[in-house]
Design an enzyme around this catalytic site. Structure first.
Site, mmCIF file in Angstrom:
data_model
loop_
_atom_site.group_PDB
_atom_site.id
_atom_site.type_symbol
_atom_site.label_atom_id
_atom_site.label_comp_id
_atom_site.label_asym_id
_atom_site.label_seq_id
_atom_site.Cartn_x
_atom_site.Cartn_y
_atom_site.Cartn_z
ATOM 1 N N GLN A 69 -4.738 -1.626 9.728
ATOM 2 C CA GLN A 69 -4.506 -2.935 9.111
ATOM 3 C C GLN A 69 -4.928 -4.045 10.082
ATOM 4 O O GLN A 69 -4.460 -4.110 11.212
ATOM 5 C CB GLN A 69 -3.012 -3.077 8.753
ATOM 6 N N LYS A 84 0.838 -1.201 0.000
ATOM 7 C CA LYS A 84 0.000 0.000 0.000
ATOM 8 C C LYS A 84 0.874 1.253 0.000
ATOM 9 O O LYS A 84 0.598 2.206 -0.725
ATOM 10 C CB LYS A 84 -0.937 -0.022 1.221
ATOM 11 N N ASP A 98 -11.220 2.625 4.293
ATOM 12 C CA ASP A 98 -11.496 1.184 4.206
ATOM 13 C C ASP A 98 -13.006 0.928 4.174
ATOM 14 O O ASP A 98 -13.441 -0.208 3.985
ATOM 15 C CB ASP A 98 -10.877 0.482 5.428
#
Ligand code: NAD
Length: 299
Positions: free
Chosen positions: A98, A54, A121
């Protein structure tokens, strides 16, 4: 005829190029690039690899990274304080926690703490609620990536039977809502589905988000179906080497399906591309800029 591959890697690169070009235009006007903060806790090797991908993708696209890496012993209060600071930080448009987190941390409490306008997200209840209601908002990356892949290959969805195998909040549930918004007739199958084959064989569009290597064999798939394999499973071969495989048995499905995603190189790169797109969407929102097609949610 073998199935045509849904080439997520190539499509993701095109999206990233479009985002990079738009950022290069906006940056001098706005005075700063879009910013993304990825928070990682502990030393899980898979998480480290995903976060590395990422951050590399951000650098290539012109997005500034504000990532933080915490020791596995970090407390809930310390991560919460970091999220609060990033919520206030005007250089940061997107915050991603994460997952998975070590068991002593409550991921739901931390996810809910992220400012919904920075929730790239798409996992905050506010953004999931917007999806449920068909309102604008930030959409979960992997399901939105699947929708972009289907759209790029002009796969019709309206009125067609679509089956999603898997009901996680990360993939299966939001994807089912997105397919529904695109007018498909949607069924969700899961670990307690009594006769999985009977359900999957009814699908024109079959999405696999299970996490079981090669579970879906040719006899579970309608001839000519579009199969999107979200699964990423690491198999250890007898010689000790490892290989990534999906939830579908790719070789067996290739002669049966009309379209099929490779693993790796299908949905995975699309997830990263949508993360970047969501960060740019949030940046546009924060600065009153018009959305470009690459960062406008499809549903
Ligand atoms: P999860 O474990 O949270 O959910 C798995 C789902 O599969 C559950 O809803 C469960 O009911 C269902 N399931 C389990 N066994 C089943 C069976 N035998 N028959 C039918 N259904 C069954 O997993 P997740 O987070 O949704 O991820 C699913 C897979 O997708 C994993 O392999 C994960 O690594 C992968 N993934 C890939 C990406 C990507 O970018 N490509 C992103 C997220 C997750």
């Amino acid at each position: 005829m073998p199935a045509q591959r849904l080439e997520g890697r190539a499509l993701a690169q095109r999206l990233r190029d479009e985002l990079a070009a738009a950022i290069a235009t906006w940056r001098p006007q706005v005075g700063r690039p879009p910013g993304l903060a990825v928070l990682r806790v502990g030393d899980d090797p898979a998480s480290a690899a995903y976060v590395g991908q990422k951050e590399k993708a951000c650098a290539q696209t012109g997005i500034a990274s504000f990532g933080q890496h915490f020791a596995a012993t970090v407390t809930q209060a310390e991560v919460a304080a970091a999220i609060d600071a990033l919520n206030r930080d005007e250089r940061v448009d997107g915050i991603l926690l994460q997952l998975p987190l070590p068991p002593h941390l409550d991921s739901n409490v931390l996810l809910h703490r992220i400012d919904p306008s920075k929730d790239v997200d798409g996992l905050h209840p506010v953004n999931l609620g917007h999806l449920l209601r068909g309102e604008p908002g930030l959409r979960s990356c992997t399901p939105a990536g699947v929708m972009r892949l289907l759209a790029a290959y002009d796969i019709p969805l309206a009125g067609r039977p679509a089956v999603v195998v898997g009901r996680s909040i990360l993939v299966g549930k939001p994807l089912a809502l997105m397919l529904l918004a695109a007018q498909a007739t949607v069924t969700i199958a899961h670990s307690r589905t009594a006769d999985l084959a009977a359900v999957t064989r009814g699908a024109d569009i079959l999405v696999l988000a299970i996490g079981r290597p090669c579970l879906i064999t040719a006899d579970l798939v309608k001839p000519g179906a579009v199969v999107v394999d979200v699964g990423i499973n690491r198999l250890t071969l007898p010689d000790g080497t490892t290989r990534l495989v999906g939830d579908g048995d790719f070789a067996a499905l290739e002669p049966v399906a009309s379209y099929l995603t490779p693993v790796p190189g299908g949905v995975g790169p699309m997830t990263v591309a949508v993360l970047l797109a969501n960060t740019v969407q949030s940046y546009c929102h924060h600065h009153g800029l018009p959305l470009i097609p690459a960062c406008e949610p499809l549903v």
